[in-house]
Design a protein around this motif. Structure first.
Motif, PDB file in Angstrom:
ATOM      1  N   LEU C  33       0.822  -1.209   0.000  1.00 21.06           N
ATOM      2  CA  LEU C  33       0.000   0.000   0.000  1.00 21.06           C
ATOM      3  C   LEU C  33       0.857   1.261   0.000  1.00 21.06           C
ATOM      4  CD1 LEU C  33      -2.836  -1.059   2.415  1.00 21.06           C
ATOM      5  CD2 LEU C  33      -3.101  -0.290   0.060  1.00 21.06           C
ATOM      6  N   ILE C  34       1.959   1.218   0.754  1.00 23.29           N
ATOM      7  CA  ILE C  34       2.849   2.380   0.766  1.00 23.29           C
ATOM      8  C   ILE C  34       3.342   2.652  -0.645  1.00 23.29           C
ATOM      9  CG2 ILE C  34       5.102   3.213   1.528  1.00 23.29           C
ATOM     10  CD1 ILE C  34       4.624   1.815   4.171  1.00 23.29           C
ATOM     11  N   LEU C  35       3.810   1.577  -1.314  1.00 22.89           N
ATOM     12  CA  LEU C  35       4.281   1.748  -2.687  1.00 22.89           C
ATOM     13  C   LEU C  35       3.170   2.280  -3.566  1.00 22.89           C
ATOM     14  CD1 LEU C  35       6.535  -1.269  -3.643  1.00 22.89           C
ATOM     15  CD2 LEU C  35       7.125   1.121  -3.494  1.00 22.89           C
ATOM     16  N   LEU C  40       1.377   6.489  -6.926  1.00 29.85           N
ATOM     17  CA  LEU C  40       0.197   7.262  -7.316  1.00 29.85           C
ATOM     18  C   LEU C  40       0.498   8.755  -7.272  1.00 29.85           C
ATOM     19  CD1 LEU C  40      -2.796   7.649  -7.900  1.00 29.85           C
ATOM     20  CD2 LEU C  40      -3.248   7.391  -5.467  1.00 29.85           C
ATOM     21  N   ALA C  41       1.071   9.190  -6.162  1.00 31.05           N
ATOM     22  CA  ALA C  41       1.343  10.616  -5.990  1.00 31.05           C
ATOM     23  C   ALA C  41       2.266  11.135  -7.090  1.00 31.05           C
ATOM     24  CB  ALA C  41       1.978  10.853  -4.618  1.00 31.05           C
ATOM     25  N   ALA C  42       3.369  10.404  -7.337  1.00 32.29           N
ATOM     26  CA  ALA C  42       4.332  10.881  -8.321  1.00 32.29           C
ATOM     27  C   ALA C  42       3.772  10.802  -9.736  1.00 32.29           C
ATOM     28  CB  ALA C  42       5.620  10.073  -8.225  1.00 32.29           C
ATOM     29  N   ALA C  43       2.974   9.759 -10.011  1.00 32.36           N
ATOM     30  CA  ALA C  43       2.443   9.597 -11.362  1.00 32.36           C
ATOM     31  C   ALA C  43       1.378  10.650 -11.679  1.00 32.36           C
ATOM     32  CB  ALA C  43       1.851   8.203 -11.534  1.00 32.36           C
ATOM     33  N   GLU C  44       0.602  11.052 -10.678  1.00 33.70           N
ATOM     34  CA  GLU C  44      -0.421  12.074 -10.914  1.00 33.70           C
ATOM     35  C   GLU C  44       0.219  13.334 -11.472  1.00 33.70           C
ATOM     36  OE1 GLU C  44      -3.707  12.275 -10.560  1.00 33.70           O
ATOM     37  OE2 GLU C  44      -4.224  10.428  -9.514  1.00 33.70           O
ATOM     38  N   VAL C  45       1.274  13.800 -10.784  1.00 36.69           N
ATOM     39  CA  VAL C  45       1.873  15.060 -11.236  1.00 36.69           C
ATOM     40  C   VAL C  45       2.644  14.872 -12.533  1.00 36.69           C
ATOM     41  CG1 VAL C  45       1.969  16.230  -9.025  1.00 36.69           C
ATOM     42  CG2 VAL C  45       3.808  14.693  -9.656  1.00 36.69           C
ATOM     43  N   ILE C 161      -3.166  11.631  -1.547  1.00 32.04           N
ATOM     44  CA  ILE C 161      -4.348  12.497  -1.547  1.00 32.04           C
ATOM     45  C   ILE C 161      -3.995  13.926  -1.938  1.00 32.04           C
ATOM     46  CG2 ILE C 161      -6.139  13.460  -0.081  1.00 32.04           C
ATOM     47  CD1 ILE C 161      -6.035  10.838   1.486  1.00 32.04           C
ATOM     48  N   VAL C 162      -2.899  14.425  -1.362  1.00 31.52           N
ATOM     49  CA  VAL C 162      -2.480  15.795  -1.684  1.00 31.52           C
ATOM     50  C   VAL C 162      -2.197  15.931  -3.175  1.00 31.52           C
ATOM     51  CG1 VAL C 162      -0.542  17.393  -1.445  1.00 31.52           C
ATOM     52  CG2 VAL C 162      -1.587  16.410   0.580  1.00 31.52           C
ATOM     53  N   SER C 163      -1.544  14.910  -3.726  1.00 34.38           N
ATOM     54  CA  SER C 163      -1.210  14.965  -5.152  1.00 34.38           C
ATOM     55  C   SER C 163      -2.478  15.053  -5.998  1.00 34.38           C
ATOM     56  CB  SER C 163      -0.393  13.733  -5.528  1.00 34.38           C
ATOM     57  OG  SER C 163       0.043  13.818  -6.841  1.00 34.38           O
ATOM     58  N   ILE C 164      -3.458  14.222  -5.644  1.00 37.77           N
ATOM     59  CA  ILE C 164      -4.703  14.227  -6.408  1.00 37.77           C
ATOM     60  C   ILE C 164      -5.371  15.595  -6.339  1.00 37.77           C
ATOM     61  CG2 ILE C 164      -7.060  13.344  -6.431  1.00 37.77           C
ATOM     62  CD1 ILE C 164      -6.018  10.625  -5.792  1.00 37.77           C
ATOM     63  N   PHE C 165      -5.459  16.140  -5.124  1.00 33.28           N
ATOM     64  CA  PHE C 165      -6.101  17.443  -4.999  1.00 33.28           C
ATOM     65  C   PHE C 165      -5.306  18.540  -5.676  1.00 33.28           C
ATOM     66  CE2 PHE C 165     -10.007  17.102  -2.833  1.00 33.28           C
ATOM     67  CZ  PHE C 165      -9.929  15.944  -2.077  1.00 33.28           C
ATOM     68  N   SER C 166      -3.984  18.436  -5.619  1.00 40.49           N
ATOM     69  CA  SER C 166      -3.150  19.458  -6.287  1.00 40.49           C
ATOM     70  C   SER C 166      -3.434  19.471  -7.773  1.00 40.49           C
ATOM     71  CB  SER C 166      -1.665  19.151  -6.101  1.00 40.49           C
ATOM     72  OG  SER C 166      -1.348  19.042  -4.766  1.00 40.49           O
ATOM     73  N   VAL C 167      -3.478  18.281  -8.359  1.00 38.17           N
ATOM     74  CA  VAL C 167      -3.722  18.218  -9.796  1.00 38.17           C
ATOM     75  C   VAL C 167      -5.097  18.801 -10.114  1.00 38.17           C
ATOM     76  CG1 VAL C 167      -4.101  16.645 -11.711  1.00 38.17           C
ATOM     77  CG2 VAL C 167      -2.172  16.294 -10.207  1.00 38.17           C
ATOM     78  N   ALA C 207       5.444  19.940  -9.338  1.00 36.85           N
ATOM     79  CA  ALA C 207       5.560  18.497  -9.519  1.00 36.85           C
ATOM     80  C   ALA C 207       6.775  17.961  -8.780  1.00 36.85           C
ATOM     81  CB  ALA C 207       5.659  18.166 -11.002  1.00 36.85           C
ATOM     82  N   SER C 208       7.871  18.709  -8.807  1.00 37.05           N
ATOM     83  CA  SER C 208       9.080  18.222  -8.169  1.00 37.05           C
ATOM     84  C   SER C 208       8.950  18.281  -6.649  1.00 37.05           C
ATOM     85  CB  SER C 208      10.281  19.043  -8.618  1.00 37.05           C
ATOM     86  OG  SER C 208      10.210  20.334  -8.054  1.00 37.05           O
ATOM     87  N   LEU C 209       8.135  19.197  -6.135  1.00 36.46           N
ATOM     88  CA  LEU C 209       7.922  19.246  -4.686  1.00 36.46           C
ATOM     89  C   LEU C 209       7.300  17.931  -4.228  1.00 36.46           C
ATOM     90  CD1 LEU C 209       7.728  20.718  -1.953  1.00 36.46           C
ATOM     91  CD2 LEU C 209       5.526  21.600  -2.664  1.00 36.46           C
ATOM     92  N   ILE C 210       6.239  17.537  -4.920  1.00 36.49           N
ATOM     93  CA  ILE C 210       5.585  16.292  -4.547  1.00 36.49           C
ATOM     94  C   ILE C 210       6.506  15.097  -4.754  1.00 36.49           C
ATOM     95  CG2 ILE C 210       3.695  14.747  -5.147  1.00 36.49           C
ATOM     96  CD1 ILE C 210       1.909  17.030  -5.238  1.00 36.49           C
TER      97      ILE C 210
END
Lengths: 289, 457, 310
Positions: C33-35, C40-45, C161-167, C207-210
């Protein structure tokens, strides 16, 4: 280090540069005609090296002879690759070919990993492991072979583009495919043959790389980065430029090792490429971006 | 005009999807919970073993599947399993190997998987710091006992202090003594100028530090060319320098493929040193043959154990010669040193499990710490203090490295001696023992010679 | 965003369930799940940059590595508390992105992509020789030894979650609008007065921040850093595969893509190279024939008419 030794170093850097130029020719042809930088270029070269490796093990022939089998296979692979992949994604937008060639690079690397494992491989030519003395210099036989091959291939491609109908068609289509169509040239078919030609050159480079250096399934990316550097330096689509660019890259690697140590050799080369990209992306000898 | 987010039918569909996803998550969670609370019966003793089966150091791990099979068969069939007093019965072992691809990071991943997914009771690991250090580290992190062999001690100690991992091997101080010792034997046959280049990794760095130190102390001139990253293919600037300086002794430490590139280039450039003593790269016949031509003749290297070493397996009673022969007969391949060490690692594991009498990880760890065993590679005892093993001069050299002193109860020193590759009778290349240093119980089988002497006119 | 309020209850229930997962599942699934959330986060951005801003970065590994190393160094050498180090590492990564924007974002198309790859290699080779961080030997992140996977799960979940909302918010923002016009036709956008460099740079930095934060959490999870793997192209490969398989540029796409990618990776971990080979072939097929990805196909079949960027 004395003068003679230093000159020997520079001389070998030039010979090595010939090999780099040869490796870059395939990328240059592909990019110059299809306007696509094939990110899987290095992996195709290594694929050719592995093909040669299998054929050598199976038929027990000399690595150079194996080219007679490897080259046609790679030609066909190039043709099919262009026909079923690149031609399809070219109209989809400028970044689609980037994604496709990148994905293909990964596919090739992992296919090679599955088939051949991660062990180090080499195309052994014991007769090249000797010491040659030429006017007090020691040219490396393997580098020299790469250099001579580069000159031969350069001449061959040059004549092909200048004298043959297909060659001239290949140069015409990217400039004005409408005009080419009007005189009966089918651009898609021309592209397919161009890709085949590019892969043929890549095959020669791949086998020579396999003879000169050890290779693994993941050796490809290093060669595409270096080839890209050569092509950028020489200017996209310019064969002469790639030849000179190759020499510069060879010297950069050897002198980089000399001045900064082997730890920084490759890093120095990549930095040189980045600087040229930043300062003169159209190449030191002009050309299309 | 009202902005609709979605069309009307899509709203109910979205609701349905979200509810479905929520239910699926709940089911997965419930099932996982159920399975994780099932009691675990000790049906097997699970021994995890990450091995480099492919990649740059694949030649180290090549015999390991055979060794595992051999020991598993012996323990489970001949011995009927290991008797664990806590359960009052003999339990069979199951050795679970995973390929590390010769990559340190992947070794780390594979170790974590063996611990969390396969739930191994103890870990066994060998074959250079690239494999041993990441695995030992993961064992420290998860609290799993780990038996390590075949990793030079100083480079292993980069992960110190250890609580769960124990190593049996030699230190880089020892190997430097052996390398320079071999050069001393040749005496005036060389000009005592040494050129050195090492791989940029823990192995290479520690070898470099100690070889340079010991060589200089014994009066050799050293040209230290530094460290080369993995995959370096062009060494011409170095070779040119070494030629100009007239270095007659070459030394270094590389992964086998990188040494192959270097050595071939030396030959091309007309640089044939009288002595080439290289760590890690020419330990095995396959690596020496892969050099091509007669490039392997005369190369000198460290030897950890040899067919003539006078030891015996506490498990099967085989001597190194017996084991080597069995391997050659069964696989048709030539024996190599890691083969014997892999067997020793399993010997130590079996012995520790017997004394622990339980699968409780703390008890196993205690048992390992108290090991006092004669193995097929020599005596293994982690607790014996260095002052009882080393001479006062050696101790003084060791004291320059506080980690060696502070962690002495986690490692046991095994013998290291000097060997030379010559053209063989049964196999293309064979390894002779040319320098037994302080280990008088290991016989020398030949005299060390220079490369030109061995290559002939 | 009034429309989002309708779904608040559902979102809260889903979040509560996700947050409680570590209590239910065993250690091994927790790792998975961690992976899942990190990829997920990195791929979203990454997907957002590629699809909507027209910049295909092949250098995300720069931030994975810098994020990881910075966290380890700040924590072990300078004594910062672990999670504070993570935040600072994220900021350092995005700072580096800002600096790299100047040479790299001048380049267009594939030149930019290869430029990012080259920059990543230079940085990798640099770290390989930098004694301060252990050079080729690597760094053992002892400061992260005691951290349980349960504790690491929450930052990973949060990043996802943050990544999804950021996008989502980026897409609907003015910056997002500018980026989409650049992605469609950069010269036209520039002609219309969009500051193409500034827009692309801001996107790249975000994107690089996330991605740097993802790298930081990954380093804590892994506890062993070495330049070859920290700066390996495989990170970008993973993000690219996750995004493309799911549906590049969508929000739900990478969720599906990450599940498939992580799942296949675990299932086939014993057969070296097989999972990547299969996924690579799937990616090729998708790029050539079904560019909208798995989610695109699903939403088409279900006749969902979703407003972008979902």
């Amino acid at each position: 280090m004395d003068i003679l030794s230093f000159v020997n170093l520079i001389f070998n850097g030039l010979l090595l540069g010939g090999l780099f130029a040869l490796t870059a020719f395939g990328l240059s042809v592909f990019a110059g005609i299809m306007r696509v930088i094939n990110i899987a270029h290095g992996d195709f070269a290594i694929l050719a090296a592995y093909l040669a490796f299998s054929i050598i093990n199976f038929l027990k022939i000399d690595p150079f002879l194996s080219l007679l089998i490897v080259a046609p296979i790679m030609f066909v692979i190039g043709y099919l690759f262009q026909k079923f992949t690149i031609n399809r994604v070219l109209p989809m937008g400028a970044n689609q070919p980037v994604l496709v060639t990148f994905a293909l690079s990964i596919v090739i690397q992992n296919l090679l990993l599955l088939l051949f494992t991660a062990d180090a491989r080499s195309l052994i030519t014991p007769y090249l492991l000797t010491n040659i003395e030429l006017f007090g210099l020691n040219p490396s036989p393997r580098y020299a072979t790469g250099f001579i091959s580069a000159l031969i291939v350069f001449a061959a491609i040059f004549l092909f583009f200048k004298k043959t109908y297909l060659g001239k068609a290949m140069r015409a289509v990217p400039f004005d495919s409408e005009a080419a169509k009007m005189i009966g040239i089918k651009s898609d078919v021309v592209y397919n043959y161009a890709a085949g030609l590019a892969m043929l050159v890549v095959a020669i480079a791949g086998v020579l790389l396999g003879i000169t250096f050890t290779f693994y399934p993941d050796t490809g990316p290093m060669y595409v980065l270096l080839s890209f550097g050569v092509v950028v330096m020489g200017g996209l689509g310019s064969l002469k430029g790639s030849l000179v660019g190759g020499f510069i890259m060879g010297e950069a690697l050897v002198l980089g090792g000399f001045f900064f140590g082997s730890r920084f050799q490759l890093m120095f080369c990549y930095l040189v490429i980045l600087i040229i990209l930043y300062v003169k992306p159209q190449g030191l000898f002009g050309g299309r971006v | 005009m009202k902005k609709r987010f979605l069309s009307k039918s899509a709203i109910t569909k979205i609701q349905a999807i979200i509810i479905a996803v929520v239910i699926i998550i709940a089911i997965i969670a419930g099932v996982a919970y159920y399975y994780s609370t099932l009691p675990k019966a000790p049906e097997y003793i699970k021994i995890g073993w990450p091995v480099p089966l492919t990649g740059g150091i694949a030649s180290f791990g090549e015999p390991d599947p055979w060794v595992a099979q051999q020991v598993e068969d012996y323990v489970n069939n001949k011995m009927g399993g290991i008797y664990l007093s806590e359960y009052g019965k003999k339990i069979p072992i199951k050795i679970i190997q995973r390929d590390t691809k010769s990559d340190a990071d992947f070794a780390s991943t594979v170790a974590a998987e063996l611990i969390t997914k396969e739930q191994v009771d103890l870990m066994v690991v060998l074959h250079t710091p690239a494999t041993v250090v990441p695995v030992s580290t993961q064992c420290e992190r998860y609290g799993v006992p780990c038996i390590a062999f075949d990793c030079p001690v100083l480079s292993w100690l980069t992960g110190a202090p250890y609580k769960w991992s124990y190593l049996a091997f030699w230190t880089e101080v020892d190997v430097a003594e052996v390398f320079v010792g071999m050069w001393d034997i040749l005496g005036n046959k060389t000009n005592k100028v040494v050129a050195g280049l090492w791989s940029d990794d823990p192995d290479g760095r520690t070898f470099r530090e100690l070889t340079v130190k010991v060589a200089k102390a014994r009066g050799y001139t050293v040209i230290d060319s530094g460290l080369a990253p993995y995959g370096t293919t062009d060494f011409s600037s170095y070779i040119q320098q070494w030629k100009s300086a007239g270095a007659e002794i070459l030394t270094g430490n590389f992964i086998p493929p990188d040494f192959a590139s270097l050595w071939r280039q030396c030959r091309e450039m007309g640089y044939v040193p009288k002595v080439a003593t290289i760590g890690r790269s020419v330990l095995f016949p396959s690596a020496v043959e892969a050099l091509g031509g007669d490039l392997g003749v005369g190369l000198t290297t460290e030897v950890w154990v040899h067919k003539v070493s006078p030891f015996k397996s506490s498990l099967t009673g085989q001597t190194p010669a017996d084991l080597a022969e069995a391997y050659e007969k069964a696989t048709g391949k030539q024996w190599s040193t890691p083969l014997i060490f892999s067997h020793a690692a399993l010997e130590t594991a079996v012995d520790a499990l017997q004394r622990a009498g339980s699968l409780d990880k703390d008890k196993i760890r205690e048992a390992i710490a108290n090991t006092d065993l004669d193995t097929i590679v020599g005596h293994v005892n982690y607790k014996k203090p260095l002052s009882q093993i080393l001479t006062s001069e050696e101790l003084a050299l060791y004291q320059q490295y506080p980690e060696l002193i502070n962690n002495q109860d986690h490692y046991s020193i095994t013998p290291v001696i000097g060997g030379q590759w010559v053209k063989g009778t049964k196999w293309p290349y064979e390894l002779e023992v040319v320098y037994n240093w302080k280990y008088d119980n290991i016989p020398e089988t030949a005299q060390v010679k220079t490369i030109p002497e061995l290559l002939g006119p | 965003m009034a429309n989002l309020k309708n779904y608040y209850t559902y979102i809260v229930i889903a979040l509560a369930l996700l947050a409680s997962l570590p209590l239910w599942v065993g250690g091994f699934l927790r790792d998975a799940l961690i992976l899942f959330f990190l990829y997920l986060a990195a791929a979203e951005v990454w997907g957002f940059m590629a699809k909507h801003a027209g910049i295909v970065s092949l250098g995300q590994q720069i931030f994975m590595g810098v994020g990881g190393y910075a966290t380890a160094v700040l924590c072990m050498y300078y004594g910062f508390p672990l999670w504070v180090s993570v935040i600072i590492a994220g900021l350092l990564g995005s700072g580096l992105a800002g600096v790299l924007s100047f040479p790299l974002l001048r380049l267009r198309g594939v030149y930019f992509s290869i430029g990012t790859f080259l920059a990543a290699e230079v940085i990798r080779l640099f770290f390989n020789s930098w004694e301060f961080v252990g050079a080729g030997k690597g760094l053992i992140f002892k400061g992260a030894y005691g951290i349980s996977t349960t504790l690491i799960y929450y930052p990973a979940l949060a990043l996802g979650i943050v990544s999804i909302f950021s996008v989502y918010f980026l897409y609907h923002s003015k910056l997002g609008f500018g980026l989409r016009s650049i992605g469609a036709d950069e010269d036209a956008a520039s002609g219309l007065g969009v500051n193409t460099f500034k827009c692309k740079a801001l996107c790249f930095i975000l994107a690089s921040l996330i991605t740097s934060l993802v790298g930081a959490v990954n380093a804590i999870h892994h506890t062993y850093l070495n330049p070859t793997s920290a700066f390996s192209i495989s990170w970008t490969v993973s993000f690219l595969f996750v995004a493309v398989i799911g549906g590049v540029g969508t929000i739900i796409g990478p969720v599906i893509g990450s599940a498939i990618f992580v799942g296949l990776g675990y299932l086939l971990s014993q057969y070296l190279g097989l999972s990547l080979l299969l996924e690579g072939l799937v990616v090729l097929a998708i790029l050539i024939a079904i560019p909208e990805g798995v989610w695109g196909v699903i939403s088409r079949k279900l006749k969902l008419k979703l407003k972008q960027p979902l």
